[in-house]
Design an enzyme around this catalytic site. Structure first.
Site, short mmCIF file in Angstrom:
data_model
loop_
_atom_site.label_atom_id
_atom_site.label_comp_id
_atom_site.label_asym_id
_atom_site.label_seq_id
_atom_site.Cartn_x
_atom_site.Cartn_y
_atom_site.Cartn_z
CD GLU A 28 -9.82 5.66 6.31
OE1 GLU A 28 -8.68 5.45 5.94
OE2 GLU A 28 -10.10 6.46 7.20
NE ARG A 64 -13.56 0.77 3.25
CZ ARG A 64 -14.27 0.27 2.27
NH1 ARG A 64 -14.54 -1.01 2.24
NH2 ARG A 64 -14.74 1.01 1.30
CB CYS A 65 -10.09 3.22 10.42
SG CYS A 65 -8.72 2.65 11.42
CD GLN A 118 -2.95 -0.96 2.37
OE1 GLN A 118 -3.08 -1.95 3.07
NE2 GLN A 118 -3.60 0.16 2.63
#
Ligand code: CDP
Length: 795
Positions: free
Chosen positions: A749, A375-376, A228
């Site tokens: 998110e 996802r945050c 990522q």
């Protein structure tokens, strides 16, 4: 100059600019089977790596014997820590300044930790051979629970560290302790609740993997990997291996979901690279599902206690939180280095609070390391869960409607920019508007009446309505506040317009399915009047893309999206001078018209020129006062983060006989500022809500007392499927970010962050009339039934 924030515009100019529902460019290759993931990469002479993992959670290694494995046909090498020590690669730094074994040198610290590696000609042989590696263990007592790990008689996990006498990692605090205590001492009402945010795993469909290829002819290491953050990984690879950075190339091809799991560097990547270096052949390492869940970065695992001090009318005056964080065997969280608790200190949420104080203790346990931003934005999820649950607890204590109590406490829309009690500078918001819209969409009053009717009738199925009015903080930097391993968290874009009028945009962030190839092209289309089909977006190759910090924490749009807009505006500025040359006018008389996407002479709209014609001019008739060519680069360091928000309302039906929970209604109103592509946003919301349902209802990485992972595969770690997902009703409001060049905030998110408290609040709400104040996640039927039974509602 229209460089400031733009109001939401659906240009409707049909070129695929801001606000248009352009279909995803990347889907053609995905739905026709032409995606190119790491495991699709095949190189001549490529070898395969399989990792030998410890069955024990805590054990000293007495001996490793690879002779039976080596005897198998096709086995090329069996590597242990001793082999890596020769190249100074036996350990690697984590992103939080800890040191993790690549292959265990002395003591195993969690189940499935990497002990040895087998390199073979094909994967099957490698797997067979890994089973033949004989490891002798001296098994030690493990501790998997953070509270037990901090007890005096707990086994010491990190005994290799000189100053480490217990399993305590760090203490962290935020806010004003005394001022908060004063508020609590004088408050008319206080409430307290303890809640766990269970250990989750991001569980991307594609597991982690790498193909490392050392080229002794060029002295160059190329690693295709599930990353990522390819540039940050290149820098770290170079620092760890000693290979100069310009001789390291990281390529992150198509990535099948990251969700924070592909931010850290894992031992498998390093082993593959070391093996390729030593053997001078390409080496592939691909994880299995259970390896991914059991060993790579987990998320959450916060045991939290929240307290609110309020007036009798429910006006919140103070918030206190205390957290025990299980970090696993190494401090390997993936977050900006100055934030040991990530962005947890945004725990006052959407509410105007006078005083707040938070404290947190991190502990080592014999579990896999992690603490990644699933996802945050680095622990904002835990913070949002805590405050949104606590507001419901307060509402029940005072018998005030949960919507009404939020209204009494929201930061007013005219108070922005707003500085929170823990020092966050919120850019913009209109929380009441989003809540009102959600209430209307959810038919709130109707369900409140239905809820009372069912209670009055002693019905078998109860109705619960849950609300979450969350605020997120996304878009790290600013670089001075946020860095990864010392590298400031800016991002970048490099835009090159070709002589024939089309363009390539290279960006420093790396998509894992979010649709960047489409939305970033839309930003350029909007800013230059080009057609979205004429713009190709490239990412993920450190040899060609500008340096960026990667995609996580919804930072792509707030940071790299801004860089793309600024780069396009730089090109537009240069285009003006070329337009002046072509139109034989003075540069100051050239105007750009967003609607038509053309440049024209002021007062003479018919004397106009398109970006395509200008591109030709830049290369074929360049004006004397400008360099030829039409390109620009921008490295964008955001002045602040952006604060997307939303209101989610969930209506559930709880079966008093079985504890089963059914979703009756699921409304999500989001505000991410100006919207680039509403269709992609909707897809992001749907996916994130599904993950929120998984969190609230199903998912949990569990351990037994011996340190065995009992929730480490898809039979036991339950992901939601289409069967568990209800129909989502989505809506939006638009409150642009005042400091972002296109007024956009992140969105990816928000649904994962915002939905779990709404779901838990709904289930609690179904039982709160009988005294329920909390139900722990995942709310499986047996958990819910036990609570029903506890408060006398079971039948
Ligand atoms: O960093 P990441 O891409 O995961 O998250 P994001 O910046 O929230 O963007 C997710 C997707 O939604 C991207 O394709 C964005 O371009 C798109 N998006 C949008 O269309 N409009 C916004 N205001 C925010 C994001």
């Amino acid at each position: 100059d229209d460089g400031g924030p733009q109001p939401e515009k659906h240009c409707g100019h049909g070129r695929g600019g801001m606000g248009e529902e352009v279909t995803r460019k990347e889907d053609k290759r995905f739905i026709t089977g032409r995606g190119n993931y790491v495991d699709d990469i095949k190189k001549p002479g490529m070898l395969h790596c399989e990792i030998v993992r410890s069955p024990h959670a805590h054990a000293r290694i007495e001996d490793i014997d690879g002779s039976r494995a080596m005897a198998l046909d096709g086995v090329v090498a069996v590597l242990t820590a001793d082999d890596l020590l020769e190249h100074d690669l036996a350990t690697m730094p984590t992103l939080m300044d800890d040191t993790q074994d690549v292959l265990v040198n002395d003591k195993v610290k969690f189940q499935s930790q990497e002990v040895a590696a087998v390199i073979a000609e094909d994967r099957y042989t490698a797997k067979d051979a890994a089973e033949k590696v004989e490891v002798e263990y001296d098994v030690l007592e493990p501790v998997v629970d953070a509270e037990e790990a901090l007890e005096d008689d707990a086994p010491l996990i990190r005994d290799e560290l000189d100053d480490q006498e217990d399993n305590h990692i760090f203490d962290w605090e935020t806010g004003d302790k005394e001022a908060t205590q004063e508020v609590f001492d004088e408050a008319a009402v206080t409430v307290e609740e303890q809640m766990e945010y269970q250990r989750l795993h991001p569980a991307p469909i594609e597991t982690c993997g790498a193909v490392a290829d050392w080229d002794p002819g060029k002295d160059k290491m190329t690693v295709h990997m599930t990353s990522q953050a390819p540039h940050a990984h290149r820098t770290l690879f170079s620092q760890v291996s000693g290979i100069p950075e310009h001789k390291v190339r990281i390529v992150s091809p198509d990535v099948g979901g990251g969700f924070g799991n592909k931010v850290p560097i894992y031992p498998g990547y390093v082993v593959a690279a070391a093996a390729s270096y030593v053997l001078e052949q390409p080496v592939k390492w691909i994880e299995e599902r259970s390896e991914n869940i059991q060993t790579t970065g987990f998320a959450r695992d916060y045991d939290m206690t929240g307290e609110i001090a309020a007036t009798e009318d429910g006006v919140i005056q103070g918030v206190k939180v205390d957290v025990l964080a299980n970090h696993g065997a190494y401090n390997a969280a993936a977050q900006p280095s100055k934030f040991p608790a990530g962005f947890f200190n945004i725990f006052t949420g959407s509410y105007d609070v006078d005083a707040a104080y938070g404290s947190l203790t991190g502990a080592f346990t014999n579990t896999a390391p992690g603490g990644v931003a699933y996802r945050c934005s680095f622990r904002v999820t835990e913070a949002v869960y805590l405050i949104e649950r606590m507001v419901k607890v307060l509402a029940d204590e005072l018998d005030v409607d949960p919507a009404e109590i939020r209204r009494r406490n929201f930061i007013p829309s005219d108070a922005f920019p707003y500085e929170s009690a823990t020092g966050w500078n919120y850019d913009s918001g209109d929380y009441e508007k989003a809540l009102d819209k959600a209430l209307e969409m959810a038919d709130y009053e109707h369900y409140r009446e239905e809820q009372q009717r069912r209670i009055a009738e002693d019905a078998d199925k109860l109705i619960g309505i849950g609300i979450s009015s969350f605020t997120e903080v996304v878009g790290a930097g600013p670089g001075k506040q946020c860095d990864i391993a010392g590298i400031e968290m800016f991002d970048s874009a490099d835009l090159r317009v070709n002589p024939t009028g089309n363009a390539v945009l290279r960006i420093g962030v790396q998509t894992q399915g979010q649709g960047h190839e489409t939305t970033f092209a839309q930003i350029v289309a909007e800013e230059l009047g080009m057609d979205v089909d004429d713009i190709t977006v490239e990412h993920g190759d450190t040899d060609t893309e500008p340096y960026g910090l990667g995609t996580y924490g919804s930072r792509s749009t707030p940071v790299a999206g801004a860089a793309a807009a600024v780069a396009a505006r730089k090109v537009r500025d240069k285009a003006k001078s070329i337009a002046a040359n072509e139109l034989e006018a003075a540069e100051e008389d050239i105007e750009w018209d967003r609607e038509s996407g053309e440049f024209h002479v002021a007062g003479a709209p018919d004397r106009s020129i398109t970006i395509t014609e200008i591109a030709a001019g830049a290369y074929m008739n360049s004006p004397g006062n400008e360099e030829p060519g039409l390109e620009a680069v921008n490295y964008y360091d955001p002045p602040e983060m952006t604060y997307p928000f939303g209101s989610y309302i969930v209506v559930v039906e709880v079966d008093r006989e079985t504890g089963e929970v059914d979703f009756e209604k699921f409304v999500a109103v989001d505000d991410c500022g100006n919207r680039i592509n509403p269709m992609i946003i909707e897809g992001q919301i749907h996916g994130g809500l599904a993950q929120g349902i998984g969190t609230a209802m199903l998912e949990h990485v569990t351990y037994d007392d011996n340190g065995n992972v009992t929730g480490g595969d898809f039979m036991n770690y339950l992901l939601p499927t289409a069967n568990e997902i209800p129909n989502f009703e989505t809506g939006h409001t638009v409150t642009p970010s005042p400091h972002h060049p296109i007024g956009a905030k992140g969105v990816g998110e928000s649904p994962t962050v915002g939905s779990p408290p709404a779901i838990v609040n709904a289930v609690v709400d179904a039982m709160s009339h009988a005294g329920t104040s909390h139900v722990e996640m995942p709310m499986t039927p047996d958990t819910v039934w036990e609570e029903l039974d506890e408060v006398g509602l079971s039948i």
